[in-house]
Structures are given as structure tokens and as C-alpha cells.
Enzyme design. Structure first.
Site, PDB file in Angstrom:
ATOM      1  N   CYS A  72      35.024  36.012  27.018  1.00  0.00           N
ATOM      2  CA  CYS A  72      33.802  36.736  26.637  1.00  0.00           C
ATOM      3  C   CYS A  72      33.543  36.615  25.134  1.00  0.00           C
ATOM      4  CB  CYS A  72      33.925  38.212  27.026  1.00  0.00           C
ATOM      5  SG  CYS A  72      34.170  38.497  28.777  1.00  0.00           S
TER       6      CYS A  72
HETATM    7  C1  BEZ Z   1      37.971  36.859  29.495  1.00  0.00           C
HETATM    8  O1  BEZ Z   1      36.896  37.034  28.919  1.00  0.00           O
HETATM    9  O2  BEZ Z   1      38.781  36.048  29.075  1.00  0.00           O
HETATM   10  C2  BEZ Z   1      38.294  37.624  30.731  1.00  0.00           C
HETATM   11  C3  BEZ Z   1      37.666  38.828  30.977  1.00  0.00           C
HETATM   12  C4  BEZ Z   1      38.007  39.539  32.122  1.00  0.00           C
HETATM   13  C5  BEZ Z   1      38.935  39.046  32.993  1.00  0.00           C
HETATM   14  C6  BEZ Z   1      39.527  37.816  32.743  1.00  0.00           C
HETATM   15  C7  BEZ Z   1      39.206  37.100  31.603  1.00  0.00           C
END
Ligand code: BEZ
Length: 210
Positions: free
Chosen positions: A45
């Protein structure tokens, strides 16, 4: 039932990092990209929001307003913005909706309980100036999206809206396009006076209109 293409994108009022917005009023006269990310302070994210911020001029050139969302608070979004600046070199420059009670997330079907009960999936909704849903895509938490592809789709959608052309497989900006089947040859002759390459009666290829 989840929102489907051609539906009116539901209106809502929500708190964001740029103050309260009423969605339809906020986007009035513009296209909008409403996208969710699963969670603040997570790695994928962080990269997505930084990259989207770098596309600010590209979205503005297309009259597109961008708004992000997760089920975190506005305060968390603000704190996380510092990390995004530290690691991606840019602050998010679009509003981020704080939706801790998942009101907007549920309105748009952004929570897929068999993936996660609490986190939004990676949804992207492209909404036209008429407030109708033009595109929706869904990615899992583990896969970062391609926001250049979102721009490419916006270009295609805007060509269709303005010129009644569709875009072929793997189309890129500047390449030939296709007259949509709903346009008769008579109307096509008015719209495209230089003619077209009729590869089949239903496959009429023209240079991309400017
Ligand atoms: C991420 O942004 O890396 C992420 C967010 C939620 C669950 C798994 C990965």
C-alpha cells in the site's frame, strides 16, 4: 448486490485527510477514481499511494479526481503519509477517506469477507462525470496495482465517451482504435470523413481521434 458497471455510483459523506466530502458534490463535473487499499502502514500500500501521488498531473490532465480509502482513521492516514513521503519521496496529494466503520467500504462492496473480514481489498472504481460506474477492478492484498493501467483505461473510456470508438487489445495512447458497433456506417462517415479500414463489417479501424 455489489455495484455493477452502468450503475449510479452511490453517494456518501465521509471524513478525509482534506476535510469532509460529499462524494457527488466533490466530483461534480469530473471523472473520479475511488480506490481502496487494505491497511495503512503496510508495504505494498505504501508503494501504491506514493506512485499514485506522482501521477497527479496525469490525472488532472484527464479531469480525473482521485480519492483513496481504507478502514483506518484519518489520523492514521495522516501519520502514515509521513512514511509514504520518507520512502516514496512524495506525500499523498489526494484525499484519503477514513472509514473505520466500513460504511463506504460496504456501500461499494470493498470488503470481501473470505479474503478478510476487516480489511478492504484493492478495489478501483472509475466513475464518469455522469456519476455512472465505468470500470471496477479488484486485486488481492498481496498484489500491487498498475496505476499506469488505470490511466490507460481512463484514456480508453474518454475516447469512447467523446468519439464513440473502442480500443483494441493492448491498445496504447496514439494507436489505432475501433469504431463501436453501435455506430452505423452513415454516422461513421460523418464522424470519420477520411474513412476507415474495414477489416470486417464489424471491425472498422481508424486512427485515434485527437
Ligand atoms: C501490503 O500492503 O503489503 C499488505 C496489506 C495488507 C495485507 C497484506 C499486504
Amino acid at each position: 448486490m455489489a455495484i455493477q458497471l452502468g450503475d449510479v455510483a452511490p453517494n456518501f459523506t465521509a471524513d478525509t485527510t482534506e476535510g469532509s466530502i460529499e462524494f457527488h458534490k466533490w466530483k461534480e463535473g469530473s471523472w473520479a477514481v475511488l480506490f481502496s487499499h487494505p491497511k495503512d502502514f503496510t508495504p505494498v500500500c505504501t508503494t501504491e499511494l506514493g506512485y499514485t501521488a506522482k501521477l497527479r498531473d496525469e490525472f488532472a490532465a484527464r479531469n480525473v479526481k482521485v480519492v483513496g480509502l481504507s478502514c483506518d482513521s484519518v489520523e492514521d492516514h495522516r501519520a502514515w503519509s509521513e512514511d509514504i513521503r520518507d520512502t516514496q519521496g512524495i506525500y499523498p496529494n489526494f484525499p484519503m477517506i477514513g472509514d473505520p466503520d466500513a460504511e463506504v467500504a460496504n456501500l461499494y462492496g470493498m470488503i470481501h469477507p473470505n479474503a478478510s473480514d476487516t480489511m478492504t481489498v484493492r478495489s478501483v472504481f472509475v466513475i464518469g462525470p455522469d456519476n455512472l460506474l465505468k470500470l471496477s477492478i479488484t486485486y488481492p492484498a498481496s498484489t500491487g496495482r498498475n496505476f499506469d493501467e488505470v490511466l490507460r483505461v481512463v484514456d480508453s473510456l474518454q475516447l469512447t465517451a467523446k468519439h464513440k470508438v473502442a480500443t483494441p487489445v493492448n491498445w496504447k495512447q496514439g494507436e489505432d482504435v475501433i469504431i463501436v458497433p453501435a455506430v452505423s456506417n452513415e454516422e461513421a462517415a460523418e464522424r470519420f470523413p477520411d474513412g476507415w479500414d474495414e477489416q470486417k463489417p464489424y471491425l472498422r479501424v481508424v486512427p485515434q481521434p485527437s
